[in-house]
Design a protein around this motif. Sequence first.
Motif, PDB file in Angstrom:
ATOM      1  N   PRO A  62       0.843  -1.194   0.068  1.00  0.00           N
ATOM      2  CA  PRO A  62      -0.182   0.000   0.004  1.00  0.00           C
ATOM      3  C   PRO A  62       0.850   1.244  -0.112  1.00  0.00           C
ATOM      4  CG  PRO A  62      -0.900  -1.578   1.491  1.00  0.00           C
ATOM      5  CD  PRO A  62       0.299  -2.360   0.974  1.00  0.00           C
ATOM      6  N   LEU A  63       1.951   1.374   1.040  1.00  0.00           N
ATOM      7  CA  LEU A  63       2.799   2.496   0.930  1.00  0.00           C
ATOM      8  C   LEU A  63       3.542   2.720  -0.617  1.00  0.00           C
ATOM      9  CD1 LEU A  63       4.643   4.706   2.204  1.00  0.00           C
ATOM     10  CD2 LEU A  63       6.096   3.169   2.913  1.00  0.00           C
ATOM     11  N   GLN A  64       4.027   1.568  -1.314  1.00  0.00           N
ATOM     12  CA  GLN A  64       4.467   1.756  -2.647  1.00  0.00           C
ATOM     13  C   GLN A  64       3.515   2.335  -3.590  1.00  0.00           C
ATOM     14  OE1 GLN A  64       5.872  -2.196  -2.787  1.00  0.00           O
ATOM     15  NE2 GLN A  64       8.131  -1.745  -2.412  1.00  0.00           N
ATOM     16  N   LEU A  65       2.221   1.917  -3.455  1.00  0.00           N
ATOM     17  CA  LEU A  65       1.095   2.324  -4.405  1.00  0.00           C
ATOM     18  C   LEU A  65       0.995   3.696  -3.999  1.00  0.00           C
ATOM     19  CD1 LEU A  65      -1.209  -0.613  -4.356  1.00  0.00           C
ATOM     20  CD2 LEU A  65       0.142   0.125  -6.359  1.00  0.00           C
ATOM     21  N   ARG A  66       0.832   4.143  -3.003  1.00  0.00           N
ATOM     22  CA  ARG A  66       0.723   5.706  -2.531  1.00  0.00           C
ATOM     23  C   ARG A  66       1.864   6.648  -2.952  1.00  0.00           C
ATOM     24  NH1 ARG A  66      -1.201   3.579   2.271  1.00  0.00           N
ATOM     25  NH2 ARG A  66       0.901   4.121   3.499  1.00  0.00           N
ATOM     26  N   GLU A  67       3.093   5.942  -2.843  1.00  0.00           N
ATOM     27  CA  GLU A  67       4.260   6.833  -3.408  1.00  0.00           C
ATOM     28  C   GLU A  67       4.245   6.919  -4.741  1.00  0.00           C
ATOM     29  OE1 GLU A  67       7.664   6.379   0.131  1.00  0.00           O
ATOM     30  OE2 GLU A  67       7.671   4.730  -1.425  1.00  0.00           O
ATOM     31  N   MET A  68       3.936   5.663  -5.617  1.00  0.00           N
ATOM     32  CA  MET A  68       4.023   5.941  -6.970  1.00  0.00           C
ATOM     33  C   MET A  68       2.808   6.797  -7.326  1.00  0.00           C
ATOM     34  SD  MET A  68       4.797   1.995  -8.408  1.00  0.00           S
ATOM     35  CE  MET A  68       3.742   1.084  -7.418  1.00  0.00           C
ATOM     36  N   ARG A  69       1.384   6.812  -6.877  1.00  0.00           N
ATOM     37  CA  ARG A  69       0.518   7.572  -7.334  1.00  0.00           C
ATOM     38  C   ARG A  69       0.871   9.034  -7.053  1.00  0.00           C
ATOM     39  NH1 ARG A  69      -1.909   8.567 -10.581  1.00  0.00           N
ATOM     40  NH2 ARG A  69      -2.016   6.406 -10.864  1.00  0.00           N
ATOM     41  N   PHE A  70       1.510   9.545  -6.014  1.00  0.00           N
ATOM     42  CA  PHE A  70       1.943  10.805  -5.698  1.00  0.00           C
ATOM     43  C   PHE A  70       2.920  11.413  -6.720  1.00  0.00           C
ATOM     44  CE2 PHE A  70       4.999  13.901  -3.919  1.00  0.00           C
ATOM     45  CZ  PHE A  70       3.829  14.869  -3.529  1.00  0.00           C
ATOM     46  N   THR A  71       3.684  10.384  -7.067  1.00  0.00           N
ATOM     47  CA  THR A  71       4.710  10.970  -7.872  1.00  0.00           C
ATOM     48  C   THR A  71       4.264  11.139  -9.282  1.00  0.00           C
ATOM     49  OG1 THR A  71       6.454   9.319  -6.773  1.00  0.00           O
ATOM     50  CG2 THR A  71       7.057  10.305  -8.810  1.00  0.00           C
ATOM     51  N   LEU A  72       3.429  10.224  -9.701  1.00  0.00           N
ATOM     52  CA  LEU A  72       2.968  10.531 -11.090  1.00  0.00           C
ATOM     53  C   LEU A  72       1.790  11.398 -11.281  1.00  0.00           C
ATOM     54  CD1 LEU A  72       3.002   6.685 -12.564  1.00  0.00           C
ATOM     55  CD2 LEU A  72       4.572   8.588 -12.733  1.00  0.00           C
ATOM     56  N   THR A  73       1.260  11.451 -10.159  1.00  0.00           N
ATOM     57  CA  THR A  73       0.135  12.698 -10.175  1.00  0.00           C
ATOM     58  C   THR A  73       0.732  13.982 -10.241  1.00  0.00           C
ATOM     59  OG1 THR A  73      -1.579  11.369  -8.867  1.00  0.00           O
ATOM     60  CG2 THR A  73      -1.814  13.622  -8.818  1.00  0.00           C
ATOM     61  N   ALA A  74       1.673  14.124  -9.152  1.00  0.00           N
ATOM     62  CA  ALA A  74       2.459  15.376  -9.117  1.00  0.00           C
ATOM     63  C   ALA A  74       3.108  15.710 -10.404  1.00  0.00           C
ATOM     64  CB  ALA A  74       3.567  15.304  -8.050  1.00  0.00           C
ATOM     65  N   THR A  75       3.585  14.814 -10.980  1.00  0.00           N
ATOM     66  CA  THR A  75       4.534  15.154 -12.292  1.00  0.00           C
ATOM     67  C   THR A  75       3.514  15.657 -13.432  1.00  0.00           C
ATOM     68  OG1 THR A  75       6.098  13.411 -11.947  1.00  0.00           O
ATOM     69  CG2 THR A  75       5.805  14.125 -14.192  1.00  0.00           C
ATOM     70  N   ILE A  76       2.397  14.856 -13.625  1.00  0.00           N
ATOM     71  CA  ILE A  76       1.530  15.238 -14.441  1.00  0.00           C
ATOM     72  C   ILE A  76       0.630  16.598 -14.236  1.00  0.00           C
ATOM     73  CG2 ILE A  76      -1.036  14.493 -15.334  1.00  0.00           C
ATOM     74  CD1 ILE A  76       0.171  11.531 -15.351  1.00  0.00           C
ATOM     75  N   SER A  77       0.304  16.795 -13.147  1.00  0.00           N
ATOM     76  CA  SER A  77      -0.264  18.063 -12.505  1.00  0.00           C
ATOM     77  C   SER A  77       0.608  19.178 -13.017  1.00  0.00           C
ATOM     78  CB  SER A  77      -0.620  18.166 -11.210  1.00  0.00           C
ATOM     79  OG  SER A  77      -1.397  16.843 -10.741  1.00  0.00           O
ATOM     80  N   SER A  78       1.959  18.828 -12.668  1.00  0.00           N
ATOM     81  CA  SER A  78       2.913  20.038 -12.973  1.00  0.00           C
ATOM     82  C   SER A  78       2.878  20.209 -14.574  1.00  0.00           C
ATOM     83  CB  SER A  78       4.284  19.699 -12.456  1.00  0.00           C
ATOM     84  OG  SER A  78       5.213  20.449 -12.795  1.00  0.00           O
ATOM     85  N   ILE A  79       2.736  19.223 -15.076  1.00  0.00           N
ATOM     86  CA  ILE A  79       2.908  19.450 -16.708  1.00  0.00           C
ATOM     87  C   ILE A  79       1.380  20.110 -17.047  1.00  0.00           C
ATOM     88  CG2 ILE A  79       2.933  18.289 -18.820  1.00  0.00           C
ATOM     89  CD1 ILE A  79       4.507  15.925 -17.463  1.00  0.00           C
ATOM     90  N   LEU A  80       0.392  19.588 -16.765  1.00  0.00           N
ATOM     91  CA  LEU A  80      -0.881  20.402 -17.008  1.00  0.00           C
ATOM     92  C   LEU A  80      -1.136  21.647 -16.600  1.00  0.00           C
ATOM     93  CD1 LEU A  80      -3.114  17.263 -16.761  1.00  0.00           C
ATOM     94  CD2 LEU A  80      -2.500  18.295 -18.807  1.00  0.00           C
ATOM     95  N   GLY A  81      -0.616  22.138 -15.383  1.00  0.00           N
ATOM     96  CA  GLY A  81      -0.756  23.171 -14.706  1.00  0.00           C
ATOM     97  C   GLY A  81      -2.045  23.022 -13.775  1.00  0.00           C
ATOM     98  N   ARG A  82      -2.542  21.652 -13.661  1.00  0.00           N
ATOM     99  CA  ARG A  82      -3.781  21.547 -12.633  1.00  0.00           C
ATOM    100  C   ARG A  82      -3.817  20.280 -12.248  1.00  0.00           C
ATOM    101  NH1 ARG A  82      -7.113  18.929 -15.757  1.00  0.00           N
ATOM    102  NH2 ARG A  82      -6.993  18.921 -17.960  1.00  0.00           N
ATOM    103  N   ARG A  83      -4.761  19.740 -11.355  1.00  0.00           N
ATOM    104  CA  ARG A  83      -4.763  18.411 -11.187  1.00  0.00           C
ATOM    105  C   ARG A  83      -5.711  17.982 -12.133  1.00  0.00           C
ATOM    106  NH1 ARG A  83      -4.052  14.679  -6.710  1.00  0.00           N
ATOM    107  NH2 ARG A  83      -5.791  13.398  -6.491  1.00  0.00           N
ATOM    108  N   PRO A  84      -5.444  16.544 -12.962  1.00  0.00           N
ATOM    109  CA  PRO A  84      -6.388  16.057 -13.526  1.00  0.00           C
ATOM    110  C   PRO A  84      -7.897  15.917 -13.092  1.00  0.00           C
ATOM    111  CG  PRO A  84      -4.453  14.973 -14.015  1.00  0.00           C
ATOM    112  CD  PRO A  84      -4.338  15.794 -12.713  1.00  0.00           C
TER     113      PRO A  84
END
Length: 248
Positions: A218-240
């Motif tokens: 569960p911790l690894q899933l949360r860390e992977m989710r945070f990492t990719l969500t933060a990266t994608i949100s930074s590119i889009l300029g918003r949270r999907p």
Amino acid sequence: MESEKADAIVIRLADFSNTSRVVTFFTREFGKTSAIAKGGKRLKGPFDSALDLVSTCRIVFLRKSSSALDILTEASLTDRFRAPSDSINSFYAGCYVAELLAGLTEEYDPHESLFDSAVWALQQFAQGKDVHLSLLKFELVTLHEIGQLPSFDECVHCNDSINFHESQTFRVSQGGLLCPRCPSTDFNDSQIQAGTIALIKNLAGGPESLTSRINASPLQLREMRFTLTATISSILGRRPTSLRYLQF
């Protein structure tokens, strides 16, 4: 006007008139394209019920030479996306795939591997397979294809190699890891375990079939989710937008 044929995924629909729609497709051959579907809102229209969100279809369109919209002339359904009746998460995962394809790709910039990954992910969701890892794999393919995959091999500040036996700091603003020698000064910096980094690298470099063999904590899933969500949100300029409905 030149007539083109393509395999396509419907990623956005918008009303154009009482009877017509503007449909945005992500195609295997041409990348993202938007076209007017005349009569596309009619129940018995000319497009064989192919224009549902995240359906896959074979299309024929007239490609405009200017900035005007293309014109859709034919669309035949290949596969209609149907999430399992007991999995609303699968439905919103499909919406998320469409949102990323619409927001992270450019007009007429083809990525065959990304198209294939999107079709694969939609099939996984429709079959009730694990949404978490399938989405993570699709996101990693997307980031790689658009040249925005975070750096997991060297420090984004000093360029030294990363020691994968230690936890690291992920810096969203620079899209990669900081080594222990470089100070963490950004409040958005977050810690990520060595095991999580290894999982991300394996998912990014391995085949889609690898997702069925990965056993993430569960911790690894949360860390992977945070990492990719933060990266994608930074590119889009918003949270999907679709992410607010997904449960992880």
